[in-house]
Scaffold this motif. Sequence first.
Motif, PDB file in Angstrom:
ATOM      1  N   GLY A 145       0.798  -1.232   0.000  1.00 34.32           N
ATOM      2  CA  GLY A 145       0.000   0.000   0.000  1.00 34.32           C
ATOM      3  C   GLY A 145       0.820   1.266   0.000  1.00 34.32           C
ATOM      4  O   GLY A 145       0.309   2.335   0.369  1.00 34.32           O
ATOM      5  N   TRP A 197      -1.052   3.769  -7.175  1.00 36.11           N
ATOM      6  CA  TRP A 197      -1.668   2.656  -7.899  1.00 36.11           C
ATOM      7  C   TRP A 197      -0.590   1.953  -8.713  1.00 36.11           C
ATOM      8  O   TRP A 197       0.505   2.475  -8.893  1.00 36.11           O
ATOM      9  CB  TRP A 197      -2.820   3.134  -8.793  1.00 36.11           C
ATOM     10  CG  TRP A 197      -2.414   3.974  -9.986  1.00 36.11           C
ATOM     11  CD1 TRP A 197      -2.190   5.317 -10.017  1.00 36.11           C
ATOM     12  CD2 TRP A 197      -2.176   3.491 -11.317  1.00 36.11           C
ATOM     13  NE1 TRP A 197      -1.838   5.709 -11.273  1.00 36.11           N
ATOM     14  CE2 TRP A 197      -1.842   4.625 -12.107  1.00 36.11           C
ATOM     15  CE3 TRP A 197      -2.249   2.255 -11.925  1.00 36.11           C
ATOM     16  CZ2 TRP A 197      -1.542   4.527 -13.449  1.00 36.11           C
ATOM     17  CZ3 TRP A 197      -1.962   2.144 -13.288  1.00 36.11           C
ATOM     18  CH2 TRP A 197      -1.613   3.285 -14.025  1.00 36.11           C
ATOM     19  N   ASN A 200      -7.061   0.580  -6.684  1.00 42.28           N
ATOM     20  CA  ASN A 200      -5.754   1.194  -6.920  1.00 42.28           C
ATOM     21  C   ASN A 200      -4.827   0.288  -7.732  1.00 42.28           C
ATOM     22  O   ASN A 200      -3.611   0.354  -7.597  1.00 42.28           O
ATOM     23  CB  ASN A 200      -5.085   1.540  -5.589  1.00 42.28           C
ATOM     24  CG  ASN A 200      -4.751   0.292  -4.776  1.00 42.28           C
ATOM     25  OD1 ASN A 200      -5.429  -0.726  -4.905  1.00 42.28           O
ATOM     26  ND2 ASN A 200      -3.716   0.373  -3.954  1.00 42.28           N
TER      27      ASN A 200
END
Length: 316
Positions: free
Chosen positions: A25, A29, A99
């Motif tokens: 994360g 993206w 994403n």
Amino acid sequence: MIKTIAVKNNYELVKDVAIVDLLKGEYKWYWIDFHLPTDEEIEYLRDPFHFHPLAIEDCINHLQRPKLDYYEDHTFFITQSLNHQTLKRDEIDFFLGENYIVSFHLNPSTEIEAVWKRFIESTNIEKWEPTHVLYLVLDKMVDSYFPQVFKIEERLTEIDENSRGRSMEALLEDLFDTRHHLLSLRHTISPMRDLIYRVLNSQRLTSIQEKREYYSDIHDHLLKLTEMIEANRELTTDIRDSYISLNSHQTNHVMKVLTVITTIFMPLSFIAGLYGMNFRYMPGLSSKYGFFSTLILMVLVAMGMSLWFKKKGWFK
């Protein structure tokens, strides 16, 4: 082979990122491309991505109909591109998340390669996002359909212009080959049109709805392609029917000429057969001018019938 590319929060582009790092994360993206994946690489779809088993099964079982499936945390797309040389369909699958976008294809894809290269060379990374990548690949696919349809139209024009003087077998063979190619295109384009229509009318794909005008443009192109294919299929039927009608007309003309000739010779054959009977006593057999009189009579009958047929328009 697996290729990865990611966009950082400051819109910096990073290539060849490990899949484990992508899932942390830390990136805005990312795009992962499964290009001719091995069995071990396919397992990444199950772990760590945890895509739905049915979607993974559709990826492995080639060749599926274009479709759209919704799952809990991702959307699954099946699309089809055309091989320019063989006109065979190649499947390209997409997993679209909030994403990320994951593309999967068991055959080389010129569309994926073109968009991937464009992405890397782009100087405006801010406008790029997963739905934009999906749009560009789909747009490339649809654009690749047009040259195939134009090539078939040129082939039909050539067949139509050179139809006279060709044998029916050669002409029908070309027409059936063309209709086969058109059918193959229709089996690709029609499901893709239905897929884009479903995407446009989906209330769950909010990110795509923000780019609705782009996907509407793809749908318009697919509608145009569908109309062109149907028009070309009708043209093949018209060329076939016209050629068969012309061939039948020529055959009928030949039969009419033969019928006229046969009809003219029928009374002549009757006269010749009548005087060919081996009776001892027949009128005119002992006459000095009987043979020549019979010939003159036969000529006059033939000329009279020819003039009568000509007046009736049978020689046109």
